[in-house]
Enzyme design. Structure first.
Site, PDB file in Angstrom:
ATOM      1  N   ASP A  66      45.151 -42.420  34.894  1.00 47.61           N
ATOM      2  CA  ASP A  66      46.432 -41.823  35.516  1.00 47.61           C
ATOM      3  C   ASP A  66      45.870 -41.517  36.701  1.00 47.61           C
ATOM      4  O   ASP A  66      45.256 -40.226  36.929  1.00 47.61           O
ATOM      5  CB  ASP A  66      47.377 -40.988  34.954  1.00 47.61           C
ATOM      6  CG  ASP A  66      48.751 -40.485  35.641  1.00 47.61           C
ATOM      7  OD1 ASP A  66      48.528 -40.604  36.969  1.00 47.61           O
ATOM      8  OD2 ASP A  66      49.603 -40.171  35.001  1.00 47.61           O
ATOM      9  N   TYR A  87      50.045 -36.143  31.120  1.00 45.11           N
ATOM     10  CA  TYR A  87      51.532 -35.905  31.452  1.00 45.11           C
ATOM     11  C   TYR A  87      52.366 -36.131  30.256  1.00 45.11           C
ATOM     12  O   TYR A  87      52.230 -37.057  29.527  1.00 45.11           O
ATOM     13  CB  TYR A  87      51.785 -37.166  32.679  1.00 45.11           C
ATOM     14  CG  TYR A  87      53.246 -37.079  33.006  1.00 45.11           C
ATOM     15  CD1 TYR A  87      53.729 -35.884  33.462  1.00 45.11           C
ATOM     16  CD2 TYR A  87      53.920 -38.191  33.124  1.00 45.11           C
ATOM     17  CE1 TYR A  87      54.957 -35.735  34.093  1.00 45.11           C
ATOM     18  CE2 TYR A  87      55.329 -38.295  33.731  1.00 45.11           C
ATOM     19  CZ  TYR A  87      55.819 -37.142  33.925  1.00 45.11           C
ATOM     20  OH  TYR A  87      57.175 -37.048  34.602  1.00 45.11           O
ATOM     21  N   ARG A 111      63.874 -60.204  41.419  1.00 45.06           N
ATOM     22  CA  ARG A 111      63.373 -59.059  40.741  1.00 45.06           C
ATOM     23  C   ARG A 111      61.737 -59.120  40.723  1.00 45.06           C
ATOM     24  O   ARG A 111      61.086 -58.299  40.564  1.00 45.06           O
ATOM     25  CB  ARG A 111      63.735 -59.227  39.207  1.00 45.06           C
ATOM     26  CG  ARG A 111      63.227 -58.500  38.268  1.00 45.06           C
ATOM     27  CD  ARG A 111      63.998 -58.260  36.976  1.00 45.06           C
ATOM     28  NE  ARG A 111      64.325 -59.627  36.377  1.00 45.06           N
ATOM     29  CZ  ARG A 111      63.344 -60.403  35.657  1.00 45.06           C
ATOM     30  NH1 ARG A 111      62.215 -59.929  35.582  1.00 45.06           N
ATOM     31  NH2 ARG A 111      64.022 -61.499  35.228  1.00 45.06           N
TER      32      ARG A 111
END
Length: 385
Positions: free
Chosen positions: A174, A102, A49
């Protein structure tokens, strides 16, 4: 074949041979094997992971792209935004975030963080240094997205960063539109840059991915710790696909930029169009900031049409053959969507004054003349031609 031989084959099949390949191996593994018990709890990665070879290669490539020293991969873009914010937020803190963020990120800030005891306040993406008037004693994060989602405002990032640094406030940006190629937030002093790799980095609309980049070792460790606590990971095949997409990023972005500008300029001359929201156009109100802080543009922008009846707008969409309607962007196919149903902005936002519907356009890699002809057919249908 004896059972013992078969067992030995199974247990050696996953061992890598000493060979060189152009591409890194895709290791589909949850379990990582160690030779000694002491290695079991000391080596990294200790579990699949945490990422294996292809993940490390993708992280390294993203660090080069963003001029970062640390990168953490996530399963999608929204997860990257949430991780960046969550790694820096704590109960009782306050976050300032751009009103053009967003939509799902804004939802996370206003809904999920509120349940965690963190307040969030929207700010005008064009406020620049005036953001100092909104800072509270407990403000810990300023979250930017430039250009803004759907409405494409360019923020004065250096002015905001300068104030944030003086107040010890973490800045997050972002950078999905800039894709690390057109914009370098970390070079402007931003603490954390975030990307939805799903878009231009992958470039083929076939997998999800996200990334959180930084230069600060302490901030990077906070991101890593938060990612481990939340169990965030990216599948190896998806990491490989994203890495492959990065190889053609510059070539694709050049094509998207040229086609996007050609269509934006053509739309600027259409009687049906009230305004084109493309920061690379000189008439864009933030063009000077874009020219200062960005090295180019891409194929994503918006247009505001003149006031039009919904039934007439439907005829426009129904007539399109090359432009399809669908969320996301960055792939080969050109897309167009009506944005008003998802346009949730603070009261008094300039977009309230628009004439007609807001449409977001992603110009793909089809022939630009064909795309223009497709839009022309849509406008003809609007006129009832």
């Amino acid at each position: 074949m004896t059972k013992d031989t078969a067992t030995r084959l199974i247990h050696t099949r996953g061992r890598r041979m000493d060979q060189k390949t152009v591409n890194p191996p895709i290791e589909r593994a949850s379990t990582v094997l160690f030779d000694t018990a002491s290695d079991l709890y000391g080596a990294q990665p200790g579990y699949g992971r945490m990422g294996l070879t292809v993940h490390r290669e993708l992280e390294a490539a993203l660090c080069v792209l963003e001029n970062a020293t640390h990168a953490k991969l996530t399963a999608n873009g929204l997860q990257a935004c949430a991780l960046a914010i969550g790694s820096q937020a704590k109960a009782g803190a306050h976050v300032l975030f751009t009103d053009s963020a967003y939509g799902p990120t804004a939802r996370y800030l206003e809904r999920r963080l509120d349940r965690m005891g963190v307040g969030a306040t929207r700010f005008d993406p064009r406020c620049g240094a005036a953001i100092s008037n909104l800072i509270k004693p407990n403000t810990r994060i300023i979250y930017l997205e430039s250009p803004g989602s759907l409405t494409f405002e360019i923020s004065d990032t250096p002015a905001i960063v300068e104030i944030a640094q003086k107040r010890g406030i973490c800045t997050i940006l972002d950078n999905t539109w800039g894709a690390g190629l057109l914009h370098k937030p970390l070079d402007l002093g931003v603490d954390i840059s975030v990307q939805a790799l799903t878009k231009y980095a992958v470039g083929h609309a076939d997998i999800f991915g996200g990334a959180v980049m930084s230069r600060d070792k302490r901030v990077a460790q906070q991101i890593i710790d938060c990612g481990e606590d939340w169990g965030i990971s990216l599948a190896p095949d998806d990491a490989y696909t994203a890495l492959r997409g990065l190889r053609s990023l510059k070539t694709r972005m050049d094509a998207h930029e040229a086609a996007g500008l050609k269509l934006a300029q053509w739309l600027s001359g259409r009687a049906e169009v009230s305004q084109v929201l493309h920061p690379a156009l000189e008439e864009h109100p933030d063009h000077a900031l874009w020219k200062r802080d960005f090295s180019g543009s891409n194929g994503l922008f918006s247009v505001i049409l003149e006031a039009v009846d919904p039934a007439v707008l439907k005829r426009f969409f129904d007539a399109l053959e090359l432009f399809s309607m669908g969320f996301s962007w960055g792939g080969f196919e050109s897309l167009i969507i009506p944005c008003d149903p998802q346009l949730k902005r603070a009261k008094g936002h300039w977009i309230e004054q628009k004439d007609g519907p807001l449409l977001r356009i992603h110009v793909g890699l089809e022939g630009t003349d064909d795309l223009i002809a497709d839009l022309e057919a849509g406008f003809e249908a609007m006129r009832g031609s």
